[in-house]
Write an enzyme that holds these catalytic residues in place. Sequence first.
Site, PDB file in Angstrom:
ATOM      1  N   TYR A  52       0.833  -1.224   0.000  1.00  0.00           N
ATOM      2  CA  TYR A  52       0.000   0.000   0.000  1.00  0.00           C
ATOM      3  C   TYR A  52       0.860   1.265   0.000  1.00  0.00           C
ATOM      4  CZ  TYR A  52      -3.975  -3.049   0.300  1.00  0.00           C
ATOM      5  OH  TYR A  52      -4.900  -4.009  -0.006  1.00  0.00           O
ATOM      6  N   GLN A  93     -15.868   1.915  -5.933  1.00  0.00           N
ATOM      7  CA  GLN A  93     -15.136   0.800  -5.316  1.00  0.00           C
ATOM      8  C   GLN A  93     -13.648   1.110  -5.291  1.00  0.00           C
ATOM      9  OE1 GLN A  93     -16.793  -3.186  -6.946  1.00  0.00           O
ATOM     10  NE2 GLN A  93     -17.332  -1.593  -8.390  1.00  0.00           N
ATOM     11  N   HIS A 111     -14.928   0.902  -0.555  1.00  0.00           N
ATOM     12  CA  HIS A 111     -13.816  -0.008  -0.241  1.00  0.00           C
ATOM     13  C   HIS A 111     -12.627   0.705   0.403  1.00  0.00           C
ATOM     14  CE1 HIS A 111     -15.389  -3.158  -3.340  1.00  0.00           C
ATOM     15  NE2 HIS A 111     -16.063  -3.160  -2.217  1.00  0.00           N
TER      16      HIS A 111
HETATM   17  P1  NAD Z   1     -11.880  -5.238 -11.693  1.00  0.00           P
HETATM   18  O1  NAD Z   1     -10.421  -5.028 -11.818  1.00  0.00           O
HETATM   19  O2  NAD Z   1     -12.360  -6.514 -11.138  1.00  0.00           O
HETATM   20  O3  NAD Z   1     -12.539  -5.054 -13.143  1.00  0.00           O
HETATM   21  C1  NAD Z   1     -12.285  -3.928 -13.946  1.00  0.00           C
HETATM   22  C2  NAD Z   1     -13.395  -3.808 -14.971  1.00  0.00           C
HETATM   23  O4  NAD Z   1     -13.171  -2.618 -15.707  1.00  0.00           O
HETATM   24  C3  NAD Z   1     -13.422  -4.957 -15.990  1.00  0.00           C
HETATM   25  O5  NAD Z   1     -14.770  -5.366 -16.163  1.00  0.00           O
HETATM   26  C4  NAD Z   1     -12.851  -4.326 -17.273  1.00  0.00           C
HETATM   27  O6  NAD Z   1     -13.438  -4.885 -18.449  1.00  0.00           O
HETATM   28  C5  NAD Z   1     -13.259  -2.883 -17.108  1.00  0.00           C
HETATM   29  N1  NAD Z   1     -12.343  -1.922 -17.742  1.00  0.00           N
HETATM   30  C6  NAD Z   1     -10.989  -1.988 -17.836  1.00  0.00           C
HETATM   31  N2  NAD Z   1     -10.500  -0.897 -18.441  1.00  0.00           N
HETATM   32  C7  NAD Z   1     -11.577  -0.117 -18.748  1.00  0.00           C
HETATM   33  C8  NAD Z   1     -11.726   1.149 -19.369  1.00  0.00           C
HETATM   34  N3  NAD Z   1     -10.680   1.832 -19.830  1.00  0.00           N
HETATM   35  N4  NAD Z   1     -12.988   1.654 -19.506  1.00  0.00           N
HETATM   36  C9  NAD Z   1     -14.079   0.967 -19.064  1.00  0.00           C
HETATM   37  N5  NAD Z   1     -13.990  -0.245 -18.455  1.00  0.00           N
HETATM   38  C10 NAD Z   1     -12.758  -0.778 -18.299  1.00  0.00           C
HETATM   39  O7  NAD Z   1     -12.452  -4.027 -10.877  1.00  0.00           O
HETATM   40  P2  NAD Z   1     -13.675  -3.890  -9.875  1.00  0.00           P
HETATM   41  O8  NAD Z   1     -14.868  -4.577 -10.428  1.00  0.00           O
HETATM   42  O9  NAD Z   1     -13.725  -2.452  -9.583  1.00  0.00           O
HETATM   43  O10 NAD Z   1     -13.243  -4.706  -8.543  1.00  0.00           O
HETATM   44  C11 NAD Z   1     -11.957  -4.789  -8.093  1.00  0.00           C
HETATM   45  C12 NAD Z   1     -11.665  -4.333  -6.682  1.00  0.00           C
HETATM   46  O11 NAD Z   1     -10.294  -3.953  -6.731  1.00  0.00           O
HETATM   47  C13 NAD Z   1     -12.369  -3.094  -6.217  1.00  0.00           C
HETATM   48  O12 NAD Z   1     -13.033  -3.425  -5.083  1.00  0.00           O
HETATM   49  C14 NAD Z   1     -11.281  -2.074  -5.852  1.00  0.00           C
HETATM   50  O13 NAD Z   1     -11.350  -1.730  -4.491  1.00  0.00           O
HETATM   51  C15 NAD Z   1      -9.975  -2.766  -6.067  1.00  0.00           C
HETATM   52  N6  NAD Z   1      -9.050  -2.016  -6.972  1.00  0.00           N
HETATM   53  C16 NAD Z   1      -9.076  -0.656  -6.986  1.00  0.00           C
HETATM   54  C17 NAD Z   1      -8.260   0.027  -7.863  1.00  0.00           C
HETATM   55  C18 NAD Z   1      -8.320   1.549  -7.838  1.00  0.00           C
HETATM   56  O14 NAD Z   1      -8.646   2.132  -6.811  1.00  0.00           O
HETATM   57  N7  NAD Z   1      -8.046   2.221  -8.949  1.00  0.00           N
HETATM   58  C19 NAD Z   1      -7.427  -0.656  -8.740  1.00  0.00           C
HETATM   59  C20 NAD Z   1      -7.411  -2.068  -8.701  1.00  0.00           C
HETATM   60  C21 NAD Z   1      -8.246  -2.749  -7.796  1.00  0.00           C
END
Ligand code: NAD
Length: 237
Positions: A52, A93, A111
Amino acid sequence: MNIVILTGAGISAESGIKTFRDNGGLWENHRVEEVASPEGFKANPDLVYRFYNDRRRQLLAPELKPNDGHEAIAHLINTLSSKENMTIQLITQNVDNLHERAGAKDVWHMHGELMKMRCQETGEVFESLESFDATTPCPCCQQQGNLRPHIVWFGEHPFYLDKAFSLLALCDLFISIGTSGHVYPAAQFVSMTPDDCHRIEVNLEGTPVSHNFNEHITGAAGVVLPKLVQRILKDIP
Ligand code: NAD
């Protein structure tokens, strides 16, 4: 009119923050159980603190910025929130702060947040732009080893769920952006909206919950959201 927007890791992908799904279920090359579960933290706290701290450093890097998707959503919120008989709420999220940096206020981080840490003894939450680990004394109890990332790990209860459920129950327009439909309870939000709610899914591909939406917009959030926001603003007097 009540609008609820739900965002997931996909909206931040074009800013350079990796998602889970696009990397075979790994988060920055780590199994999620290692770095995003209470068991992983207990087994190897040093790895989890380091993970983190790295994510926080990445978010603070000057080249990492909100993209056109975050900007479009912030524009929609700021334009509509002052209108009469209109509510617009953003539930994310994501643990990054790119929605806020694009100008969105009052974001519901279900989250948790990368830029915050929490005392495991008292539950107090603190901003943390700096790195911290097991040797960092806690600002409230002064003990070492009590601070943990303010992140909801797998198996833990997401924040603001009651608020989210009450918003969804009254929702007329639900927009879900860049979320996989695999992570619960967010994946079931769409099915908690009223029958007459219009539901839009924005993603690069279909998801396991796509059948619950009335409309699908296939494409990268940074490309398709500015057009969607323009359309919504044109349709709302
Ligand atoms: P996920 O990683 O499981 O899925 C990402 C989704 O976004 C996929 O369905 C993919 O097809 C879609 N995607 C990818 N690039 C895209 C774009 N440019 N435009 C539109 N759609 C796009 O993510 P989730 O469902 O949010 O769940 C994952 C968990 O991971 C969350 O709870 C979160 O807390 C955590 N997480 C957060 C971050 C962040 O804060 N940026 C990054 C990674 C994981």
